[in-house]
Design a protein around this motif. Structure first.
Motif, PDB file in Angstrom:
ATOM      1  N   ASN A 183       0.830  -1.209   0.000  1.00  0.00           N
ATOM      2  CA  ASN A 183       0.000   0.000   0.000  1.00  0.00           C
ATOM      3  C   ASN A 183       0.861   1.255   0.000  1.00  0.00           C
ATOM      4  O   ASN A 183       0.559   2.226  -0.703  1.00  0.00           O
ATOM      5  N   ALA A 184       1.947   1.249   0.762  1.00  0.00           N
ATOM      6  CA  ALA A 184       2.859   2.402   0.780  1.00  0.00           C
ATOM      7  C   ALA A 184       3.500   2.601  -0.582  1.00  0.00           C
ATOM      8  O   ALA A 184       3.632   3.740  -1.061  1.00  0.00           O
ATOM      9  N   LEU A 185       3.878   1.518  -1.234  1.00  0.00           N
ATOM     10  CA  LEU A 185       4.474   1.597  -2.568  1.00  0.00           C
ATOM     11  C   LEU A 185       3.505   2.234  -3.556  1.00  0.00           C
ATOM     12  O   LEU A 185       3.890   3.067  -4.379  1.00  0.00           O
ATOM     13  N   GLN A 186       2.238   1.884  -3.450  1.00  0.00           N
ATOM     14  CA  GLN A 186       1.234   2.433  -4.374  1.00  0.00           C
ATOM     15  C   GLN A 186       0.968   3.916  -4.133  1.00  0.00           C
ATOM     16  O   GLN A 186       0.382   4.578  -4.982  1.00  0.00           O
ATOM     17  N   GLU A 187       1.399   4.438  -2.988  1.00  0.00           N
ATOM     18  CA  GLU A 187       1.254   5.859  -2.688  1.00  0.00           C
ATOM     19  C   GLU A 187       2.509   6.651  -3.068  1.00  0.00           C
ATOM     20  O   GLU A 187       2.510   7.878  -3.005  1.00  0.00           O
ATOM     21  N   SER A 188       3.572   5.948  -3.448  1.00  0.00           N
ATOM     22  CA  SER A 188       4.838   6.589  -3.765  1.00  0.00           C
ATOM     23  C   SER A 188       4.717   7.484  -5.001  1.00  0.00           C
ATOM     24  O   SER A 188       4.050   7.129  -5.971  1.00  0.00           O
ATOM     25  N   LYS A 189       5.384   8.622  -4.963  1.00  0.00           N
ATOM     26  CA  LYS A 189       5.399   9.521  -6.120  1.00  0.00           C
ATOM     27  C   LYS A 189       6.532   9.154  -7.064  1.00  0.00           C
ATOM     28  O   LYS A 189       6.553   9.583  -8.211  1.00  0.00           O
ATOM     29  N   ASP A 190       7.492   8.360  -6.590  1.00  0.00           N
ATOM     30  CA  ASP A 190       8.656   8.000  -7.385  1.00  0.00           C
ATOM     31  C   ASP A 190       8.538   6.627  -8.054  1.00  0.00           C
ATOM     32  O   ASP A 190       9.054   6.427  -9.143  1.00  0.00           O
ATOM     33  N   LYS A 191       7.912   5.702  -7.386  1.00  0.00           N
ATOM     34  CA  LYS A 191       7.809   4.326  -7.885  1.00  0.00           C
ATOM     35  C   LYS A 191       6.366   4.079  -8.326  1.00  0.00           C
ATOM     36  O   LYS A 191       5.498   3.813  -7.507  1.00  0.00           O
ATOM     37  N   ILE A 192       6.145   4.184  -9.612  1.00  0.00           N
ATOM     38  CA  ILE A 192       4.792   4.062 -10.157  1.00  0.00           C
ATOM     39  C   ILE A 192       4.446   2.594 -10.394  1.00  0.00           C
ATOM     40  O   ILE A 192       5.252   1.830 -10.923  1.00  0.00           O
ATOM     41  N   VAL A 193       3.236   2.221 -10.008  1.00  0.00           N
ATOM     42  CA  VAL A 193       2.705   0.889 -10.268  1.00  0.00           C
ATOM     43  C   VAL A 193       1.478   1.084 -11.157  1.00  0.00           C
ATOM     44  O   VAL A 193       0.442   1.572 -10.703  1.00  0.00           O
ATOM     45  N   SER A 194       1.617   0.721 -12.419  1.00  0.00           N
ATOM     46  CA  SER A 194       0.544   0.947 -13.389  1.00  0.00           C
ATOM     47  C   SER A 194      -0.608  -0.042 -13.198  1.00  0.00           C
ATOM     48  O   SER A 194      -0.454  -1.093 -12.564  1.00  0.00           O
ATOM     49  N   VAL A 195      -1.726   0.299 -13.768  1.00  0.00           N
ATOM     50  CA  VAL A 195      -2.890  -0.599 -13.744  1.00  0.00           C
ATOM     51  C   VAL A 195      -2.543  -1.906 -14.455  1.00  0.00           C
ATOM     52  O   VAL A 195      -2.935  -2.988 -14.009  1.00  0.00           O
ATOM     53  N   ASP A 196      -1.791  -1.801 -15.541  1.00  0.00           N
ATOM     54  CA  ASP A 196      -1.383  -3.015 -16.263  1.00  0.00           C
ATOM     55  C   ASP A 196      -0.547  -3.930 -15.367  1.00  0.00           C
ATOM     56  O   ASP A 196      -0.729  -5.151 -15.377  1.00  0.00           O
ATOM     57  N   THR A 197       0.363  -3.333 -14.593  1.00  0.00           N
ATOM     58  CA  THR A 197       1.193  -4.136 -13.690  1.00  0.00           C
ATOM     59  C   THR A 197       0.338  -4.782 -12.609  1.00  0.00           C
ATOM     60  O   THR A 197       0.514  -5.966 -12.298  1.00  0.00           O
ATOM     61  N   LEU A 198      -0.600  -4.034 -12.041  1.00  0.00           N
ATOM     62  CA  LEU A 198      -1.506  -4.615 -11.039  1.00  0.00           C
ATOM     63  C   LEU A 198      -2.264  -5.793 -11.635  1.00  0.00           C
ATOM     64  O   LEU A 198      -2.404  -6.838 -10.988  1.00  0.00           O
ATOM     65  N   SER A 199      -2.740  -5.643 -12.856  1.00  0.00           N
ATOM     66  CA  SER A 199      -3.476  -6.725 -13.530  1.00  0.00           C
ATOM     67  C   SER A 199      -2.593  -7.945 -13.740  1.00  0.00           C
ATOM     68  O   SER A 199      -3.038  -9.084 -13.549  1.00  0.00           O
ATOM     69  N   GLU A 200      -1.343  -7.721 -14.129  1.00  0.00           N
ATOM     70  CA  GLU A 200      -0.408  -8.834 -14.323  1.00  0.00           C
ATOM     71  C   GLU A 200      -0.163  -9.575 -13.014  1.00  0.00           C
ATOM     72  O   GLU A 200      -0.126 -10.805 -12.990  1.00  0.00           O
ATOM     73  N   ILE A 201       0.024  -8.814 -11.941  1.00  0.00           N
ATOM     74  CA  ILE A 201       0.255  -9.434 -10.631  1.00  0.00           C
ATOM     75  C   ILE A 201      -0.950 -10.270 -10.229  1.00  0.00           C
ATOM     76  O   ILE A 201      -0.825 -11.421  -9.815  1.00  0.00           O
ATOM     77  N   ILE A 202      -2.138  -9.692 -10.358  1.00  0.00           N
ATOM     78  CA  ILE A 202      -3.364 -10.414  -9.990  1.00  0.00           C
ATOM     79  C   ILE A 202      -3.493 -11.699 -10.797  1.00  0.00           C
ATOM     80  O   ILE A 202      -3.762 -12.766 -10.237  1.00  0.00           O
ATOM     81  N   SER A 203      -3.299 -11.596 -12.099  1.00  0.00           N
ATOM     82  CA  SER A 203      -3.406 -12.801 -12.954  1.00  0.00           C
ATOM     83  C   SER A 203      -2.439 -13.868 -12.523  1.00  0.00           C
ATOM     84  O   SER A 203      -2.800 -15.046 -12.425  1.00  0.00           O
ATOM     85  N   TRP A 204      -1.187 -13.473 -12.253  1.00  0.00           N
ATOM     86  CA  TRP A 204      -0.181 -14.446 -11.872  1.00  0.00           C
ATOM     87  C   TRP A 204      -0.502 -15.078 -10.529  1.00  0.00           C
ATOM     88  O   TRP A 204      -0.407 -16.298 -10.365  1.00  0.00           O
ATOM     89  N   VAL A 205      -0.913 -14.266  -9.543  1.00  0.00           N
ATOM     90  CA  VAL A 205      -1.227 -14.798  -8.215  1.00  0.00           C
ATOM     91  C   VAL A 205      -2.413 -15.752  -8.288  1.00  0.00           C
ATOM     92  O   VAL A 205      -2.380 -16.841  -7.716  1.00  0.00           O
ATOM     93  N   VAL A 206      -3.452 -15.375  -9.013  1.00  0.00           N
ATOM     94  CA  VAL A 206      -4.622 -16.258  -9.158  1.00  0.00           C
ATOM     95  C   VAL A 206      -4.198 -17.570  -9.806  1.00  0.00           C
ATOM     96  O   VAL A 206      -4.631 -18.649  -9.398  1.00  0.00           O
ATOM     97  N   GLU A 207      -3.349 -17.492 -10.818  1.00  0.00           N
ATOM     98  CA  GLU A 207      -2.844 -18.710 -11.487  1.00  0.00           C
ATOM     99  C   GLU A 207      -2.114 -19.608 -10.482  1.00  0.00           C
ATOM    100  O   GLU A 207      -2.230 -20.829 -10.541  1.00  0.00           O
ATOM    101  N   GLN A 208      -1.370 -19.011  -9.549  1.00  0.00           N
ATOM    102  CA  GLN A 208      -0.641 -19.792  -8.552  1.00  0.00           C
ATOM    103  C   GLN A 208      -1.597 -20.499  -7.600  1.00  0.00           C
ATOM    104  O   GLN A 208      -1.337 -21.605  -7.158  1.00  0.00           O
ATOM    105  N   TYR A 209      -2.703 -19.843  -7.253  1.00  0.00           N
ATOM    106  CA  TYR A 209      -3.690 -20.473  -6.383  1.00  0.00           C
ATOM    107  C   TYR A 209      -4.398 -21.587  -7.125  1.00  0.00           C
ATOM    108  O   TYR A 209      -4.782 -22.573  -6.603  1.00  0.00           O
TER     109      TYR A 209
END
Length: 102
Positions: free
Chosen positions: A76-102
């Protein structure tokens, strides 16, 4: 014993209890090793919504359910960072990968 009986054991099926871990901006984040099937099915059902606000809420809720507490705080802190951007595409990739692992 009849053919109309089946013991499902622990209910884990083929689920591995190894931790699920991913890296983002040089930080390692840890997910719970397993989730209730109902939780994953709920995410699938909610993700079908046409409402963008609902879909955005699902993303936040997803990470609250899968990340262990310490990782969730840092994520959550990372997602609030002004320097380290986490794009919507990256969030989607993470979600897809984590769901695949489950």
């Amino acid at each position: 014993m009849t053919n109309r009986f089946k013991d499902f054991g622990s209910g884990l099926g083929n689920t591995s209890l190894e931790p699920i871990t991913f890296m983002l901006h040089g930080e390692e984040f840890h997910c719970a090793p397993a989730l209730q099937g109902k939780v994953l099915l709920g995410f699938v059902a909610e993700s079908q919504s046409e409402n963008s606000a609902t879909q955005a809420a699902i993303i936040e809720k997803f990470f609250e359910k899968v990340l262990v507490e310490e990782s969730l705080e840092r994520f959550n802190a990372l997602q609030e960072s002004k320097d380290k951007i986490v794009s919507v595409d990256t969030l989607s990739e993470i979600i897809s990968w984590v769901v695949e692992q489950y």
